[in-house]
Design an enzyme around this catalytic site. Structure first.
Site, PDB file in Angstrom:
ATOM      1  N   CYS A 278       0.840  -1.290  -0.174  1.00 60.31           N
ATOM      2  CA  CYS A 278       0.060   0.126  -0.106  1.00 60.31           C
ATOM      3  C   CYS A 278       0.916   1.344  -0.024  1.00 60.31           C
ATOM      4  CB  CYS A 278      -0.968  -0.118   1.303  1.00 60.31           C
ATOM      5  SG  CYS A 278      -2.316  -0.910   1.009  1.00 60.31           S
TER       6      CYS A 278
HETATM    7  N1  LIG Z   1      -2.579  -5.713   2.358  1.00 57.75           N
HETATM    8  C1  LIG Z   1      -2.938  -4.657   2.668  1.00 57.75           C
HETATM    9  O1  LIG Z   1      -2.596  -4.336   3.679  1.00 57.75           O
HETATM   10  C2  LIG Z   1      -3.916  -3.758   1.938  1.00 57.75           C
HETATM   11  C3  LIG Z   1      -4.604  -2.568   2.443  1.00 57.75           C
HETATM   12  C4  LIG Z   1      -5.208  -1.958   1.849  1.00 57.75           C
HETATM   13  C5  LIG Z   1      -5.518  -2.139   0.129  1.00 57.75           C
HETATM   14  N2  LIG Z   1      -4.593  -3.007  -0.104  1.00 57.75           N
HETATM   15  C6  LIG Z   1      -5.125  -3.492  -1.776  1.00 57.75           C
HETATM   16  O2  LIG Z   1      -5.850  -4.276  -1.897  1.00 57.75           O
HETATM   17  C7  LIG Z   1      -5.594  -4.978  -3.063  1.00 57.75           C
HETATM   18  C8  LIG Z   1      -5.371  -6.487  -2.787  1.00 57.75           C
HETATM   19  O3  LIG Z   1      -4.281  -6.581  -1.897  1.00 57.75           O
HETATM   20  P1  LIG Z   1      -3.957  -8.008  -1.055  1.00 57.75           P
HETATM   21  O4  LIG Z   1      -2.977  -7.339   0.011  1.00 57.75           O
HETATM   22  O5  LIG Z   1      -5.028  -8.539  -0.363  1.00 57.75           O
HETATM   23  O6  LIG Z   1      -3.203  -8.994  -2.174  1.00 57.75           O
HETATM   24  P2  LIG Z   1      -2.959 -10.400  -1.790  1.00 57.75           P
HETATM   25  O7  LIG Z   1      -1.841 -10.563  -2.693  1.00 57.75           O
HETATM   26  O8  LIG Z   1      -2.673 -10.720  -0.316  1.00 57.75           O
HETATM   27  O9  LIG Z   1      -4.035 -11.250  -2.113  1.00 57.75           O
HETATM   28  C9  LIG Z   1      -4.386 -11.128  -3.616  1.00 57.75           C
HETATM   29  C10 LIG Z   1      -5.342 -12.373  -3.721  1.00 57.75           C
HETATM   30  O10 LIG Z   1      -5.783 -12.223  -5.121  1.00 57.75           O
HETATM   31  C11 LIG Z   1      -5.629 -13.721  -5.849  1.00 57.75           C
HETATM   32  N3  LIG Z   1      -5.900 -13.368  -7.211  1.00 57.75           N
HETATM   33  C12 LIG Z   1      -5.135 -12.538  -8.096  1.00 57.75           C
HETATM   34  N4  LIG Z   1      -5.504 -12.458  -9.292  1.00 57.75           N
HETATM   35  C13 LIG Z   1      -6.786 -13.003  -9.016  1.00 57.75           C
HETATM   36  C14 LIG Z   1      -7.884 -13.392 -10.053  1.00 57.75           C
HETATM   37  N5  LIG Z   1      -7.723 -12.887 -11.389  1.00 57.75           N
HETATM   38  N6  LIG Z   1      -8.882 -13.856  -9.614  1.00 57.75           N
HETATM   39  C15 LIG Z   1      -9.151 -14.336  -8.498  1.00 57.75           C
HETATM   40  N7  LIG Z   1      -7.857 -14.398  -7.694  1.00 57.75           N
HETATM   41  C16 LIG Z   1      -6.775 -13.763  -8.018  1.00 57.75           C
HETATM   42  C17 LIG Z   1      -4.454 -14.127  -5.301  1.00 57.75           C
HETATM   43  O11 LIG Z   1      -4.458 -15.379  -5.648  1.00 57.75           O
HETATM   44  C18 LIG Z   1      -4.176 -13.774  -3.971  1.00 57.75           C
HETATM   45  O12 LIG Z   1      -4.626 -14.814  -2.854  1.00 57.75           O
HETATM   46  C19 LIG Z   1      -4.424  -4.435  -3.751  1.00 57.75           C
HETATM   47  O13 LIG Z   1      -4.957  -3.303  -4.611  1.00 57.75           O
HETATM   48  C20 LIG Z   1      -3.841  -3.850  -2.549  1.00 57.75           C
HETATM   49  O14 LIG Z   1      -3.213  -2.608  -2.772  1.00 57.75           O
HETATM   50  C21 LIG Z   1      -4.157  -3.792   0.283  1.00 57.75           C
END
Ligand SMILES: NC(=O)c1ccc[n+]([C@@H]2O[C@H](COP(=O)([O-])OP(=O)(O)OC[C@H]3O[C@@H](n4cnc5c(N)ncnc54)[C@H](O)[C@@H]3O)[C@@H](O)[C@H]2O)c1
Length: 448
Positions: A278
């Site tokens: 993030c």
């Molecule tokens: N991690 C954080 O603290 C946080 C906080 C706020 C916002 N975000 C935002 O949230 C979003 C997701 O982040 P995250 O940390 O959950 O990522 P992550 O990598 O932990 O999880 C993403 C998941 O999506 C799955 N995935 C990817 N492509 C896919 C598809 N086409 N179909 C189905 N599943 C799919 C992956 O296998 C994975 O399990 C990002 O945009 C990130 O910037 C993250």
């Protein structure tokens, strides 16, 4: 005949009765807590993820995120109203689809929307009348309308009349015991009144407070503003750290005192750099989009560059201090303690500790690591070549065999007394040794 009015009222009824089936696309650090929270407020939830192994572990009730309560996933699965799936066809069953896929940076540090495009193409194949689609992933203002929407509309359905489209920035803070998905206010934005009404109504039933804004772009921008604020303040406090250290003043003491001001100040703490998906990523999205529309964000860019350069600057400082203590940088053995980007979370994305290891080795040192979450270093996106290294135990014998130890992440499960007592030189980027009252035992403690 199906009209927008009947679609809206049908979904409103199912939201009202909590019969609406909710699906997340992505079950990561954002998608899984969100899916569980939605389920815990009474909706039937299915999480879709491409990672079949993760899906199987979730369905087996395993705690796949370390800071979750032991039985949270198992309890949800046991109700029969929460499950994970790797089958995209199930998306057709959903009334509400929450897209939570990664939106990282490309190697050129530009927005990488490839995961979002792929998720959108998958969803488009199963999209049906009356669904509410909410993008949660961080994107630049305009991305939902110009990247996601056209893919979803390619089959002929129109957003705002045939299906409903909104954006709601995820504000998950992994490992934060004070604020949960349910208690963190949720910003929602849409470009048509029907979508806004539906997303507002949905999140009113899931979180304690919903904050509507007038457009998707405004909701997209909220996330970038929040994280750019953090980026700039982290760069600022690390700059303060260097300047105050040169003046012989302890930055930690100063910030703790400044934080007592009840208005106009918010404490940020020094560290080895920034990490996670993030804080390093959102300002890059902001900057990229600003350039795209002929605007500039020089302050944000300076902070980004300062933060990106922090691990290399820290490595230079450590090697110089070691050399001054009589040990040439070439061949110096350095233990980096804490590989995750933040405390008590098993997440290495953009972790400054990995950049530090790389920079120490580029300077001729030999870097080893300790992390209770990683017996072996996994393959990471930014430093895949470091994979396979084994965590060094924190024992007196092992620690005293290094020329220096650097605390990069202050996980709670580390024996800092052993570090304080046995490290030849201890570099503490988190002030954990002083916080735990271990200072007197340290042979050579340097707050960096
Ligand atoms: N991690 C954080 O603290 C946080 C906080 C706020 C916002 N975000 C935002 O949230 C979003 C997701 O982040 P995250 O940390 O959950 O990522 P992550 O990598 O932990 O999880 C993403 C998941 O999506 C799955 N995935 C990817 N492509 C896919 C598809 N086409 N179909 C189905 N599943 C799919 C992956 O296998 C994975 O399990 C990002 O945009 C990130 O910037 C993250």
């Amino acid at each position: 005949m199906t009209t927008a009015f009947s679609l809206v009222s049908g979904l409103r009824d199912r939201l009202q009765s909590r019969e609406a089936r909710v699906m997340t696309i992505g079950l990561g650090y954002v998608g899984l807590p969100l899916a569980l929270t939605v389920h815990e407020t009474g909706f039937p939830v299915t999480g879709f993820d491409l990672d079949a192994e993760r899906v199987a572990r979730i369905n087996a009730g395993e705690r796949v995120i370390s800071y979750f309560p032991e039985t949270r996933i198992a309890s949800a699965v046991a109700t029969g109203r929460f499950a994970a799936t790797a089958d995209p066809a199930r998306l057709a069953e959903a009334d509400v689809v929450l897209i939570c896929v990664p939106t990282p940076l490309t190697p050129a540090r530009e927005p990488d929307l490839s995961y979002l495009r792929r998720a959108a193409e998958t969803l488009a194949r199963h999209l049906r009348h009356g669904q509410l689609v909410v993008l949660e992933s961080t994107v630049w203002p305009g991305a939902t309308a110009t990247v996601l929407r056209p893919i979803l509309e390619a089959g002929g359905l129109r957003a705002g009349t045939d299906f409903f489209l909104a954006f709601s920035p995820e504000r998950e803070d992994p490992g934060n015991a004070t604020f949960t998905t349910r208690t963190i206010p949720k910003v929602v934005g849409a470009d048509d009144p029907q979508s806004l009404q539906l997303v507002h109504m949905f999140y009113d039933r899931v979180v304690e407070r919903t904050v509507p804004v007038g457009s998707i772009a405004a909701a997209e921008a909220v996330k970038l503003v929040e994280n750019s604020f953090r980026t700039v303040n982290i760069a600022l406090v690390n700059e303060m750290k260097g300047a105050l250290e040169a003046m012989g003043v302890d930055v930690w003491e100063v910030i703790a005192a400044a934080a007592t001001k009840p208005f106009g100040y918010m404490p940020f703490w020094p560290g080895p750099g920034i990490g996670g998906d993030c804080i390093p990523v959102s300002p890059a999205y902001l900057s990229w989009r600003a350039g795209d529309v002929g605007a500039q964000v020089p302050l944000v860019d300076l902070a980004r560059h300062t933060n990106d350069a922090a691990p290399a600057a820290l490595a230079a400082r450590i090697l110089s201090d070691i050399a001054q203590a009589g040990r040439p940088a070439a061949g110096a053995r350095i233990l980096v303690c804490g590989i995750s980007y933040k405390r008590d979370v098993e997440d290495t994305r953009e972790s400054p500790a990995l950049g530090l290891m790389r920079a120490l080795e580029a300077g001729g040192a030999v870097a080893a690591f300790h992390d209770p979450f990683f017996p072996v270093l996994p393959v990471t996106r930014d430093h895949p070549d470091l994979a396979g290294r084994v965590s060094v135990p924190v024992t007196p014998e092992a620690v005293s065999g290094f020329d220096a130890v650097v605390v990069t992440t202050d996980h709670t499960g580390v024996d800092y007394a052993v570090l304080a007592r046995h490290a030849r030189i201890l570099f503490d980027t988190r002030n954990v040794i002083a916080r735990l009252g271990l200072v007197p035992a340290a042979r050579d403690l340097r707050k960096v």
